[in-house]
Design an enzyme around this catalytic site. Sequence first.
Site, PDB file in Angstrom:
ATOM      1  N   ARG A   1       5.635  -3.131   9.280  1.00  0.00           N
ATOM      2  CA  ARG A   1       4.429  -2.828  10.054  1.00  0.00           C
ATOM      3  C   ARG A   1       4.544  -3.368  11.478  1.00  0.00           C
ATOM      4  NH1 ARG A   1      -0.573  -4.495   6.952  1.00  0.00           N
ATOM      5  NH2 ARG A   1      -0.223  -2.492   5.915  1.00  0.00           N
TER       6      ARG A   1
ATOM      7  N   ASP B   1      -6.698  -3.207  -3.035  1.00  0.00           N
ATOM      8  CA  ASP B   1      -6.072  -4.174  -2.134  1.00  0.00           C
ATOM      9  C   ASP B   1      -6.854  -5.487  -2.172  1.00  0.00           C
ATOM     10  OD1 ASP B   1      -4.248  -5.133  -0.348  1.00  0.00           O
ATOM     11  OD2 ASP B   1      -5.079  -4.101   1.398  1.00  0.00           O
TER      12      ASP B   1
ATOM     13  N   THR C   1       0.835  -1.209   0.000  1.00  0.00           N
ATOM     14  CA  THR C   1       0.000   0.000   0.000  1.00  0.00           C
ATOM     15  C   THR C   1       0.865   1.253   0.000  1.00  0.00           C
ATOM     16  OG1 THR C   1      -1.735  -1.187   1.220  1.00  0.00           O
ATOM     17  CG2 THR C   1      -1.855   1.219   1.186  1.00  0.00           C
TER      18      THR C   1
END
Length: 341
Positions: A220, A112, A68
Site C-alpha cells: 500500500r 475488518d 483485504t
Amino acid sequence: MKDNRITSGKYNQEMDTDEKTLRPLYLSEFIGQDKLKDNLFVFITAAKERGESLDHVFFSGPPGLGKTTLSGIIAHELGVAFRATSAPALEKQGDLAAILTTIGEKNVFFIDEIHRLKPQVEEILYSAMEDFEIDVIIGQGPGARTIKIPIPRFTLVGATTKTGLVSGPLYSRFGITARLDFYTTVNIKKIVYRSSQILGITIDDDAAEKIAVCSRGTPRIANRLLRRMRDFAQVRGDGKITKEIVDNGLLSLEIDERGLDKVDRKILITIIRNYSGGPVGSETLAISIHEAVDTLEDVYEPYLIQEGFLQRTSRGRMATELAYQHLGLEYSGNEDQGLLF
C-alpha cells in the site's frame, strides 16, 4: 485518529483513490506471500471440487499487506459474491443479523478489524460460524423466547492487526489462520512495476528500486509513493519517473533512504533525547509525540522493530545502536546524547 502519512500502511479512502483499481483479483496476479498463496490455492480448489463453502479464514498482520485484497481474491476464485464491513460498523446484533440472513450460499463475508467486535455482536457469530444459524430473541422479560434462524453456509474472513485482542472462542472457530509478513524489496519492486503498468506510468528500473526500498515492505505504501512520484514527474519532469525524480520527491516528502518519515524519526529522537535511549513506556512515548497509543503500536512500531531501530522490552521501548547511527547520533549505551546535525 486518521493517519494521513504517506508511509502509513493504514487504508485511507481520501489518499488511496486508485487502490481498488490496483488490487489483483486472482491468486495468479497476487505478488508475494508465496506460502500463504500456495496454501489458499489448495484450500480453495478443494472446496470447489467438493462443492462446499470454504472454511472460515483468519488473516493477521500489519496494515497494508493485503488482507483485504486476499479476501476479495478468495471470493473471485470461488466465483461467489463478496461482502465487506468493519467491526466498528456493527454496532448492535441486528446489524450483523441483517447481513447474515441475506448473505448468499457460499458467499464470502469479510470483517475488518475483527478484534473490535462488541461482545454482544460477537456472540451471534459463534452459532453462525459453527452451525450456520443465528439465535433471535422474541419478546421481552419473562415471556421472551429464543428462536433459531438458519442461514446459508458462508465463509467468514476476519482480519486484524491485533491477534492478541481476538477472543479465544472466536479465534478457535476459524479453520484457516495465517499471518501476513512484510514483503521483500524484490517483490515490492514487482508490485511497483505492475501498478505503473495499470496506471500507464513510465518508470526507470533504478527509480522503481528506490521506491521499493523506501516502501517499508508494504504494498500500500509502495503504491502511494508511486502515485506521488507520478505527480512530481508530471509537474517537475517530462512525465517519466526517474531516479532523480524519486530522490527529489522523497526529499520533498521528508522520507529518508530507509523509508522513515519525520514522525518515525521523531519517535526515535524523542526516546534518545528525552529518555536517554529508553526504556520508556508506550503510553508515555505516545503522549510525548502527541499520538494515540494504538497508533504508535499498530502503525509506527512494527516497521521500526522489523528494521532494528527499536526494541520492545518488558520495561518499555528502547532505541538501538542502529537508530543512533541512522540519525547521526553518538551511541554510548543508554546515556542521553545530543543531535550531531
